[in-house]
Write a protein that holds these residues in place. Structure first.
Motif, short mmCIF file in Angstrom:
data_model
loop_
_atom_site.label_atom_id
_atom_site.label_comp_id
_atom_site.label_asym_id
_atom_site.label_seq_id
_atom_site.Cartn_x
_atom_site.Cartn_y
_atom_site.Cartn_z
N GLY A 1 -12.45 -1.73 17.94
CA GLY A 1 -12.81 -1.94 16.77
C GLY A 1 -11.06 -2.14 16.24
O GLY A 1 -12.49 -2.40 14.61
N ARG A 2 -10.41 -2.56 16.10
CA ARG A 2 -9.64 -2.88 14.47
C ARG A 2 -9.10 -3.99 14.92
O ARG A 2 -8.28 -4.43 16.00
CB ARG A 2 -8.23 -1.53 14.64
N ARG A 3 -9.17 -4.63 14.21
CA ARG A 3 -8.16 -5.67 13.65
C ARG A 3 -7.32 -5.91 13.03
O ARG A 3 -7.33 -5.07 11.99
CB ARG A 3 -9.03 -7.36 13.24
N ALA A 4 -6.55 -6.41 13.07
CA ALA A 4 -4.51 -6.78 11.77
C ALA A 4 -4.42 -8.23 11.44
O ALA A 4 -4.90 -9.21 12.85
CB ALA A 4 -3.72 -6.17 12.96
N GLU A 5 -4.18 -8.79 10.60
CA GLU A 5 -4.18 -10.26 9.88
C GLU A 5 -1.95 -10.07 10.71
O GLU A 5 -1.53 -8.82 10.24
CB GLU A 5 -4.02 -10.23 8.79
N ILE A 6 -2.41 -11.64 11.25
CA ILE A 6 -0.84 -11.73 11.37
C ILE A 6 -0.47 -12.69 10.78
O ILE A 6 -0.84 -13.58 10.04
CB ILE A 6 -0.82 -11.82 13.48
N LEU A 7 0.65 -13.15 10.07
CA LEU A 7 1.08 -14.04 9.11
C LEU A 7 2.43 -14.88 9.96
O LEU A 7 3.05 -14.27 10.26
CB LEU A 7 1.94 -13.53 7.87
#
Length: 373
Positions: A254-260
């Motif tokens: 249920g978790r997401r992460a932002e990748i730059l």
């Protein structure tokens, strides 16, 4: 003065007190030994982790939300709580050294001795959240641990989107709804693996368990070297995209992460616990980057404590089974502690009779694993 109070409270790394570095925890440790193998969660704020040495400092962005603990997994691994009884004082020091130096632990020992349980013990005691587990098989490749890209699913979604967006299409959007003006989002088709998630930018180290690395293809340990040394990796599908930031799924449910820019770099290098049953030797370059920890089989007293911890009681007659289990180990048999737990649980079940048929079951549960039957 106890074993873990030998260092003065003002111990420093490069002239900086251990608790002075920002982003390493909520309190200042009085010693570099912050892990004591108590098997207990912190009563208040989790203890601070000593700052990394300068050559193991990273600057990943953006900072991720701290992970929640997985109480069910911890309970399955550790039972009702308490220390990991097969750990010696020098083993505890080795774990603390790995935390301080931000180096992987290479944990060896016979099957069932508690190698993988060590990762859960550290995560519980230091309040480091859910353990990320990467189970290795002969087909496992580095990318399996870093991320998964569902290229087929995305191609199908794009085809469906184009069909819905085309006014001449014979298959319009469902229920006559207008087609979306935007193509399927790239991040919906990328999921970071356990290793990839552990290397995100967290304020405190994550705990990553790489379980049974000796079962891997011969190339995987060497493939891991670059990632473990640099604390970073790229996702080529994101690097090639025109999107400056992409929100992807992670190994945490249920978790997401932002990748730059398609680049992932940790903020605090994770505590990596690598287990091996000794079925093969690893390359010298790989072993040089790890701290070795060999776990010994528990003693009779420790076995009784383990049984009581997992069963939440000390069953009557457990000593006889423990003695028999220990005799088999001393004769050179390959035995696992979970075999003992299964045998004790079976013999204490209601109505179990340890006579002819019951004895056959006990023999089957306590069989020598090296004999292959």
């Amino acid at each position: 003065m106890t074993e873990y109070e030998r260092e003065p409270a003002d111990a420093a790394v490069n002239g900086t007190p251990l608790g002075a570095a920002a982003g390493t925890g909520t309190g200042a440790p009085a010693s570099w030994r912050v892990f004591h193998a108590t098997g207990m969660a912190p009563a208040g704020a989790p203890p601070a982790v000593p700052p990394a040495p300068p050559w193991r400092e990273f600057a990943g962005e953006p900072l991720q939300t701290a992970p929640a603990a997985d109480d069910r997994a911890v309970h399955r691994r550790l039972g009702a709580g308490g220390p990991l009884h097969s750990l010696r004082d020098d083993d505890v020091d080795t774990v603390n050294a790995a935390l301080l130096l931000r180096r992987p632990l290479l944990v060896t020992g016979p099957p069932g001795v508690g190698k993988s349980t060590l990762a859960y013990l550290v995560a519980l005691e230091l309040g480091l959240g859910r353990v990320l587990q990467w189970s290795i098989v002969s087909r496992t490749a580095l990318r399996d641990g870093l991320y998964e890209y569902d290229s087929i699913g995305r191609a199908q979604a794009i085809a469906a989107w184009r069909a819905g967006a085309d006014p001449a299409s014979a298959d319009p959007s469902p229920a006559g709804e207008p087609a979306s003006e935007q193509p399927p989002y790239l991040g919906d088709f990328i999921t970071l693996g356990p290793l990839g998630t552990a290397l995100l930018a967290y304020e405190r180290p994550r705990v990553l368990l790489i379980d049974e690395l000796d079962k891997s293809d011969i190339d995987l340990p060497n493939d891991l070297l670059h990632v473990l040394e640099n604390g970073s990796y790229d996702v080529p599908e994101l690097v090639r995209s025109a999107l400056p930031a992409v929100n992807v799924f992670t190994d945490d449910p249920g978790r997401r992460a932002e990748i730059l820019g398609g680049h992932v770099e940790c903020r605090e290098f994770p505590l990596v616990v690598i287990t091996s049953n000794g079925e093969r030797e690893f390359p010298a370059a790989f072993r040089r980057r790890c701290l070795p920890l060999e776990m010994r089989p528990p003693s009779r007293k420790q076995l009784v404590a383990i049984v009581a911890s997992h069963l939440r009681r000390r069953p009557e007659g457990v000593e006889a089974l423990v003695d028999e289990f220990e005799r088999r180990v001393l004769k050179g048999g390959t035995q696992s502690v979970d075999q003992l737990l299964n045998a004790v649980h079976l013999t204490t079940a209601g109505g179990f009779q340890a006579d002819t048929d019951g004895r056959k079951l006990i023999e089957m549960l306590l069989r020598d694993l090296a004999k292959g039957r």
